[in-house]
Design a protein around this motif. Structure first.
Motif, PDB file in Angstrom:
ATOM      1  N   LEU A 144       0.830  -1.205   0.000  1.00 28.60           N
ATOM      2  CA  LEU A 144       0.000   0.000   0.000  1.00 28.60           C
ATOM      3  C   LEU A 144       0.869   1.262   0.000  1.00 28.60           C
ATOM      4  O   LEU A 144       0.615   2.213  -0.752  1.00 28.60           O
ATOM      5  N   ILE A 145       1.910   1.276   0.828  1.00 25.87           N
ATOM      6  CA  ILE A 145       2.819   2.420   0.863  1.00 25.87           C
ATOM      7  C   ILE A 145       3.504   2.602  -0.485  1.00 25.87           C
ATOM      8  O   ILE A 145       3.662   3.731  -0.975  1.00 25.87           O
ATOM      9  N   SER A 146       3.902   1.490  -1.099  1.00 24.51           N
ATOM     10  CA  SER A 146       4.553   1.567  -2.410  1.00 24.51           C
ATOM     11  C   SER A 146       3.615   2.147  -3.460  1.00 24.51           C
ATOM     12  O   SER A 146       4.026   2.978  -4.282  1.00 24.51           O
ATOM     13  N   VAL A 147       2.343   1.730  -3.444  1.00 27.04           N
ATOM     14  CA  VAL A 147       1.370   2.246  -4.415  1.00 27.04           C
ATOM     15  C   VAL A 147       1.151   3.746  -4.221  1.00 27.04           C
ATOM     16  O   VAL A 147       1.125   4.520  -5.192  1.00 27.04           O
ATOM     17  N   ILE A 148       1.019   4.191  -2.967  1.00 28.02           N
ATOM     18  CA  ILE A 148       0.782   5.609  -2.706  1.00 28.02           C
ATOM     19  C   ILE A 148       2.002   6.442  -3.090  1.00 28.02           C
ATOM     20  O   ILE A 148       1.874   7.544  -3.636  1.00 28.02           O
ATOM     21  N   GLU A 149       3.199   5.927  -2.826  1.00 27.90           N
ATOM     22  CA  GLU A 149       4.410   6.633  -3.250  1.00 27.90           C
ATOM     23  C   GLU A 149       4.480   6.731  -4.774  1.00 27.90           C
ATOM     24  O   GLU A 149       4.906   7.748  -5.322  1.00 27.90           O
ATOM     25  N   PHE A 150       4.059   5.659  -5.451  1.00 33.22           N
ATOM     26  CA  PHE A 150       4.052   5.695  -6.918  1.00 33.22           C
ATOM     27  C   PHE A 150       3.057   6.730  -7.434  1.00 33.22           C
ATOM     28  O   PHE A 150       3.339   7.443  -8.410  1.00 33.22           O
ATOM     29  N   ILE A 151       1.898   6.829  -6.783  1.00 35.19           N
ATOM     30  CA  ILE A 151       0.917   7.831  -7.185  1.00 35.19           C
ATOM     31  C   ILE A 151       1.487   9.235  -6.988  1.00 35.19           C
ATOM     32  O   ILE A 151       1.304  10.128  -7.831  1.00 35.19           O
ATOM     33  N   PHE A 195      -7.974   1.754   4.760  1.00 36.91           N
ATOM     34  CA  PHE A 195      -6.641   2.120   5.232  1.00 36.91           C
ATOM     35  C   PHE A 195      -5.885   2.894   4.161  1.00 36.91           C
ATOM     36  O   PHE A 195      -5.157   3.852   4.467  1.00 36.91           O
ATOM     37  N   ALA A 196      -6.040   2.478   2.910  1.00 34.41           N
ATOM     38  CA  ALA A 196      -5.366   3.183   1.805  1.00 34.41           C
ATOM     39  C   ALA A 196      -5.859   4.626   1.710  1.00 34.41           C
ATOM     40  O   ALA A 196      -5.059   5.562   1.565  1.00 34.41           O
ATOM     41  N   ALA A 197      -7.172   4.815   1.778  1.00 38.53           N
ATOM     42  CA  ALA A 197      -7.722   6.169   1.714  1.00 38.53           C
ATOM     43  C   ALA A 197      -7.261   7.008   2.901  1.00 38.53           C
ATOM     44  O   ALA A 197      -6.957   8.205   2.747  1.00 38.53           O
ATOM     45  N   THR A 198      -7.166   6.394   4.088  1.00 45.97           N
ATOM     46  CA  THR A 198      -6.726   7.133   5.275  1.00 45.97           C
ATOM     47  C   THR A 198      -5.277   7.584   5.134  1.00 45.97           C
ATOM     48  O   THR A 198      -4.941   8.741   5.437  1.00 45.97           O
ATOM     49  N   ILE A 199      -4.408   6.690   4.679  1.00 44.84           N
ATOM     50  CA  ILE A 199      -2.996   7.047   4.504  1.00 44.84           C
ATOM     51  C   ILE A 199      -2.852   8.143   3.454  1.00 44.84           C
ATOM     52  O   ILE A 199      -2.085   9.104   3.631  1.00 44.84           O
ATOM     53  N   TYR A 200      -3.602   8.034   2.368  1.00 47.24           N
ATOM     54  CA  TYR A 200      -3.506   9.042   1.309  1.00 47.24           C
ATOM     55  C   TYR A 200      -3.962  10.414   1.821  1.00 47.24           C
ATOM     56  O   TYR A 200      -3.298  11.436   1.567  1.00 47.24           O
ATOM     57  N   MET A 201      -5.079  10.453   2.545  1.00 46.23           N
ATOM     58  CA  MET A 201      -5.568  11.732   3.055  1.00 46.23           C
ATOM     59  C   MET A 201      -4.620  12.316   4.097  1.00 46.23           C
ATOM     60  O   MET A 201      -4.450  13.537   4.185  1.00 46.23           O
ATOM     61  N   TRP A 202      -3.993  11.459   4.884  1.00 50.60           N
ATOM     62  CA  TRP A 202      -3.010  11.962   5.848  1.00 50.60           C
ATOM     63  C   TRP A 202      -1.803  12.560   5.127  1.00 50.60           C
ATOM     64  O   TRP A 202      -1.276  13.602   5.544  1.00 50.60           O
ATOM     65  N   LYS A 203      -1.361  11.940   4.044  1.00 52.73           N
ATOM     66  CA  LYS A 203      -0.244  12.489   3.280  1.00 52.73           C
ATOM     67  C   LYS A 203      -0.618  13.828   2.643  1.00 52.73           C
ATOM     68  O   LYS A 203       0.261  14.662   2.396  1.00 52.73           O
TER      69      LYS A 203
END
Length: 423
Positions: free
Chosen positions: A172-179, A388-396
Motif C-alpha cells: 500500500l505504501i509503495s502504491v501511494i508513493e508511486f501515485i 486504510f489506503a484512503a486514510t494514509i492518502y488523506m493523511w499524506k
C-alpha cells in the motif's frame, strides 16, 4: 654547479611523476572498470526476473497441490507428517507447506544479502549467480515442510496471517508513493514547461472510470435494497472519493486532481475486488456462480489474478526507495541498483500473502477449485485495506499543512508583548 643541480631536480621530478603514474595505474587495476560494473549491474537486474519466475512457479505448485495433489499424487507423502490419507499435506495444509518452503528460501536469501552494498561483493555475486546451488536450496526448502508435523504448519499459518498483513501494508505504501511520483512528474509546471492540459485530461479519465465503476457496482452487486452490506461498501467508497477530491483541491493543500483521480480509481478497484470475493452463493450478485471445475473464463481470471499478484510483489520488492528516510543518496558506479535484502524480504512476505489468498484466509476449510481469495474473510480484509489506503492518502495530503509551523509576523509579536505588559 647550478646546471648539475637543475639536472638532479629534473631527474627527481621525473622519478616522482613516474611513481605517481605507477600508483595511479595500480589503483586503476585494483578498481572495477566501467565495463565490469555495467556487466555486473545487468546481471543483477536480470536476476530479479529469475526470482520473479521462481516465485510464480512455486505458487502454481501450491495451487496444484491444493486442487489436484491428492488425486495425482496419492502415494507420495510421508505418513507420519501427512496422516494415513495424506490429508495433512494437500488442500489447505499443502498450500501452507509449499508457502513455508517458499518463505524459507527467500528468507535465507534475505539473510545472506541484506548487507550487500557493492556489485563486486561476494553476497552480490551470490544474489546474481550460483543458480545450480540455489536450485538445490530451493528444492530442499520446498521438500522439508512436508516432513514437519501438522501442528507446526498450523502455527506457521497463524504467523502467515500477520506476514500477509505486513505485506499488504508495504504494498500500500509503495502504491501511494508511486501515485505521488506520478503526480509530481505529470502535474503542470511552468519551469519545466509542462501544460496543465495533459494532467487535466488524465485526471478526467480516472474520475470518469471511477464513477463508472461505482455505477456498475450498484447495478451488478446491489440490485435490491436488501443488499445492505454491498450498498454500504459502495456508498462509503463514493464518499471517500468526494472527500479525497475536496481535500486535494483545498487551497491549503493544492495538490490538483491527478493524484486524487488515480487514488480514486485504486480505491474503487479495491472495493470491486472485495465484493467479488464474497462467497459464490451470495444472492446480491447478478453473476451466476461457477461450478467447482471452472470454465475458461474462470481459469483465465484465475491465471490473470496470479500474474497480477506476482507483478505487484515484484514491483514492491524493487521499490526500496519508498521506505528509505534519505532518498537523495548519490549512486556510485559500483553500487547496487536495488536493495537485495529488501527484495527478498518482500518475496518471503509475499509467500505468506499468496498462501492466505489460496486458502481465503481460512485455516480450517479448503477453498474451491480454480478459486483464489474467495470468502467473507477475504472480503473484509480487502475492505479494510481500502479504508486504510484512503486514510494514509488523506493523511499524506494534510500532513504538510498540519506539521507546518505557525509564522508570527513582527506586528503580532509586538502586540502580544504590549498586551502582556498591560496591567
Amino acid at each position: 654547479m647550478s646546471g648539475s643541480a637543475a639536472a638532479v631536480e629534473a631527474s627527481v621530478l621525473h622519478i616522482s611523476s613516474s611513481n605517481s603514474q605507477l600508483v595511479q595505474r595500480v589503483k586503476a587495476s585494483m578498481e572495477p572498470t566501467n565495463v565490469d560494473c555495467s556487466a555486473e549491474r545487468k546481471k543483477s537486474l536480470r536476476a530479479r526476473y529469475f526470482y520473479g519466475l521462481i516465485f510464480f512457479i512455486i505458487n502454481l505448485t501450491a495451487w496444484f497441490i491444493r486442487d489436484y495433489g491428492q488425486s495425482v499424487l496419492p502415494r507420495l507423502y510421508y505418513r507420519k507428517a501427512c496422516g494415513v490419507g495424506g490429508s495433512d499435506c494437500f488442500h489447505t495444509m499443502g498450500v501452507l507447506r509449499v508457502s513455508l518452503g517458499c518463505f524459507i528460501f527467500f528468507f535465507l536469501m534475505f539473510l545472506t544479502t541484506f548487507s550487500t552494498r557493492k556489485l563486486f561483493e561476494t553476497c552480490s555475486k551470490w544474489h546474481s549467480g550460483w543458480w545450480a546451488l540455489k536450485f538445490v536450496l530451493l528444492v530442499v526448502s520446498i521438500v522439508v515442510p512436508f516432513f514437519l508435523p501438522p501442528d507446526f504448519i498450523q502455527i506457521y499459518g497463524e504467523v502467515a496471517r500477520i506476514g500477509a498483513g505486513i505485506f499488504l501494508l508495504l504494498q500500500l505504501i509503495s502504491v501511494i508513493e508511486f501515485i505521488g511520483w506520478w503526480n509530481n512528474n505529470w502535474a503542470p509546471d511552468e519551469q519545466r514547461k509542462r501544460s496543465c492540459f495533459f494532467a487535466l485530461f488524465t485526471s478526467t479519465i480516472f474520475y470518469v472510470a471511477s464513477i463508472c465503476g461505482i455505477v456498475s457496482m450498484y447495478y451488478f452487486y446491489a440490485p435490491r435494497p436488501a443488499c445492505s452490506l454491498n450498498i454500504f461498501f459502495i456508498t462509503w467508497t463514493a464518499i471517500l472519493l468526494i472527500v479525497m477530491m475536496a481535500m486535494s483541491l483545498h487551497s491549503k493543500v493544492n495538490r490538483g486532481l491527478l493524484s486524487s483521480g488515480i487514488m480514486a480509481s485504486y480505491v474503487v478497484f479495491l472495493c470491486w475486488s472485495a465484493i467479488r470475493s464474497e462467497p459464490a452463493d451470495e444472492k446480491c450478485k447478478l453473476e451466476k456462480p461457477k461450478d467447482g471445475h471452472g470454465d475458461w473464463t474462470t481459469i483465465l481470471g484465475f491465471l490473470i489474478a496470479i500474474g497480477a499478484i506476482v507483478m505487484a510483489t515484484f514491483s514492491t520488492g524493487i521499490d526500496s526507495k519508498s521506505f528509505q528516510f534519505r532518498k537523495d543518496e548519490v549512486k556510485l558506479e559500483d553500487d547496487i541498483r536495488y536493495n537485495y535484502g529488501f527484495f527478498h524480504m518482500i518475496f518471503s512476505l509475499g509467500a505468506m500473502y499468496f498462501a492466505m489468498l489460496f486458502i481465503s484466509w481460512n485455516l480450517e476449510n479448503s477453498a474451491r477449485k480454480w478459486s483464489i481469495d474467495v470468502g467473507w474473510t477475504s472480503t473484509w480484509v480487502k475492505i479494510i485495506n481500502e479504508w486504510f489506503a484512503a486514510t494514509i492518502y488523506m493523511w499524506k495530503l494534510i500532513a504538510p499543512v498540519v506539521k507546518q509551523p505557525r509564522v508570527i509576523n513582527h506586528e503580532e509579536s509586538v502586540q502580544q508583548i504590549n498586551d502582556s505588559t498591560l496591567p
